[in-house]
Design a protein around this motif. Structure first.
Motif, PDB file in Angstrom:
ATOM      1  N   GLU A  77      -2.374   9.498   5.237  1.00  0.00           N
ATOM      2  CA  GLU A  77      -3.102   8.997   4.076  1.00  0.00           C
ATOM      3  C   GLU A  77      -2.743   7.538   3.801  1.00  0.00           C
ATOM      4  OE1 GLU A  77      -5.520  10.126   2.166  1.00  0.00           O
ATOM      5  OE2 GLU A  77      -5.697  11.861   3.483  1.00  0.00           O
ATOM      6  N   ALA A  78      -1.467   7.194   3.940  1.00  0.00           N
ATOM      7  CA  ALA A  78      -1.061   5.806   3.725  1.00  0.00           C
ATOM      8  C   ALA A  78      -1.727   4.889   4.742  1.00  0.00           C
ATOM      9  CB  ALA A  78       0.462   5.685   3.815  1.00  0.00           C
ATOM     10  N   VAL A  79      -1.742   5.320   6.008  1.00  0.00           N
ATOM     11  CA  VAL A  79      -2.373   4.508   7.054  1.00  0.00           C
ATOM     12  C   VAL A  79      -3.872   4.386   6.799  1.00  0.00           C
ATOM     13  CG1 VAL A  79      -2.932   4.420   9.513  1.00  0.00           C
ATOM     14  CG2 VAL A  79      -0.627   5.036   8.787  1.00  0.00           C
ATOM     15  N   LEU A  80      -4.501   5.489   6.414  1.00  0.00           N
ATOM     16  CA  LEU A  80      -5.946   5.475   6.201  1.00  0.00           C
ATOM     17  C   LEU A  80      -6.336   4.639   4.980  1.00  0.00           C
ATOM     18  CD1 LEU A  80      -6.599   9.206   7.088  1.00  0.00           C
ATOM     19  CD2 LEU A  80      -7.454   7.221   8.352  1.00  0.00           C
TER      20      LEU A  80
ATOM     21  N   MET B  61       0.854  -1.186   0.000  1.00  0.00           N
ATOM     22  CA  MET B  61       0.000   0.000   0.000  1.00  0.00           C
ATOM     23  C   MET B  61       0.887   1.233   0.000  1.00  0.00           C
ATOM     24  SD  MET B  61      -3.049   1.243   0.025  1.00  0.00           S
ATOM     25  CE  MET B  61      -3.942  -0.266   0.364  1.00  0.00           C
ATOM     26  N   ASN B  62       0.804   2.045  -1.026  1.00  0.00           N
ATOM     27  CA  ASN B  62       1.631   3.232  -1.167  1.00  0.00           C
ATOM     28  C   ASN B  62       0.824   4.493  -0.909  1.00  0.00           C
ATOM     29  OD1 ASN B  62       4.303   2.254  -2.123  1.00  0.00           O
ATOM     30  ND2 ASN B  62       3.066   1.397  -3.756  1.00  0.00           N
ATOM     31  N   GLY B  63       1.362   5.408  -0.085  1.00  0.00           N
ATOM     32  CA  GLY B  63       0.754   6.709   0.093  1.00  0.00           C
ATOM     33  C   GLY B  63       1.288   7.690  -0.926  1.00  0.00           C
ATOM     34  N   GLN B  64       0.528   8.729  -1.232  1.00  0.00           N
ATOM     35  CA  GLN B  64       0.977   9.738  -2.182  1.00  0.00           C
ATOM     36  C   GLN B  64       2.031  10.631  -1.543  1.00  0.00           C
ATOM     37  OE1 GLN B  64       0.045   9.910  -5.434  1.00  0.00           O
ATOM     38  NE2 GLN B  64      -0.988   7.969  -4.997  1.00  0.00           N
ATOM     39  N   PRO B  65       3.058  11.061  -2.313  1.00  0.00           N
ATOM     40  CA  PRO B  65       4.090  11.936  -1.755  1.00  0.00           C
ATOM     41  C   PRO B  65       3.486  13.230  -1.234  1.00  0.00           C
ATOM     42  CG  PRO B  65       4.780  11.052  -3.879  1.00  0.00           C
ATOM     43  CD  PRO B  65       3.329  10.706  -3.716  1.00  0.00           C
ATOM     44  N   GLY B  66       4.053  13.712  -0.124  1.00  0.00           N
ATOM     45  CA  GLY B  66       3.607  14.968   0.445  1.00  0.00           C
ATOM     46  C   GLY B  66       4.380  16.137  -0.125  1.00  0.00           C
TER      47      GLY B  66
END
Length: 247
Positions: free
Chosen positions: A102-105, A1-6
């Motif tokens: 966001e990654a955790v969610l 699961m990848n989060g979007q870069p901040g």
């Protein structure tokens, strides 16, 4: 699961499948009370590691013990207790809080997690009577967990960083969310604060947690935690930020 870069380019990847319906998290914050409590919970109740979180474009650490390295942010599960625990030793600065959250969610939504609770110590002016645990929680969490629990609400203040992101999502979705907070002192780990958090978790989630050995547990890792706290302080000073959870 990848989060979007901040905004700073940080991104996070979660490699942990089939967590339990409820996730309890402890992160690197002042006093390290939440992290100590989460770590002790995993150790004391013999949770099994089921995954980890990796970070990109963020100053990272690789903890090790007896020559064996481990991931800085790890996910553990206990099927009988119906709990997963997220232990985060990596300091996530405010500018990286959004992509981390966001990654955790996204992970909780994909994996069908119903509830997230964060354990945290906060530096704040307080009297001896304030040495207790308070909550900030969404309506559905309060109805589900706190109706009969002896945990008072936090009177006034605001959340920021990861906690703000998590609770904001909880208010807009079916994800039950809560943050349990207690005052901490500068020493790391603040064992008394960690014990308060563990006692609250035990009451809320009906767990038998013997906090007696926590002093010994903390003594064993005190040197490591002191170094971790020093790194946390250095990075916070570099950013020019403070723990701003309450004003």
């Amino acid at each position: 699961m990848n989060g979007q870069p901040g905004p700073g380019g940080a991104s996070f990847e979660i490699n942990a499948e089939n967590p339990q319906d409820t996730v309890i998290a402890g992160f690197s914050h002042f006093g390290l009370a939440g992290l100590t409590a989460a770590n002790y919970l995993v150790d004391h109740l013999e949770f099994e590691q089921v995954g980890h979180i990796s970070a990109d474009q963020l100053p990272a650490i690789t903890p090790f013990e007896n020559g064996h390295p481990r991931h800085h942010t790890r996910v553990f599960s206990h099927e009988q207790a119906g709990l997963s625990v997220l232990v985060g030793e990596l300091f996530v600065p405010l500018w990286a809080a959004q992509p981390f959250s966001e990654a955790v969610l996204e992970w909780t939504e994909t994996e069908g997690v119903d509830e997230v609770a964060v354990l945290q110590g906060v530096t704040m002016p307080h009297a001896p009577d304030d040495h207790q645990v308070f909550y900030v929680a969404t309506d559905d969490y309060r109805e589900h967990r706190l109706a009969d629990a002896d945990v008072p609400p936090m009177g006034q203040g605001f959340l920021d960083g990861m906690n703000a992101e998590l609770v904001a999502r909880g208010m807009e979705s079916d994800l039950r969310t809560a943050v349990y907070v207690t005052p901490v002192h500068e020493q790391a780990p603040d064992v008394e604060a960690a014990i308060r958090l563990l006692n609250a978790v035990g009451r809320v989630y009906d767990l038998e947690i013997d906090t007696g050995p926590l002093e010994e547990f903390a003594a064993e890792i005190r040197g490591y935690y002191e170094e971790l706290a020093e790194r946390l302080s250095e990075r916070t000073e570099t950013e020019g930020t403070e723990n701003r959870m309450y004003m």
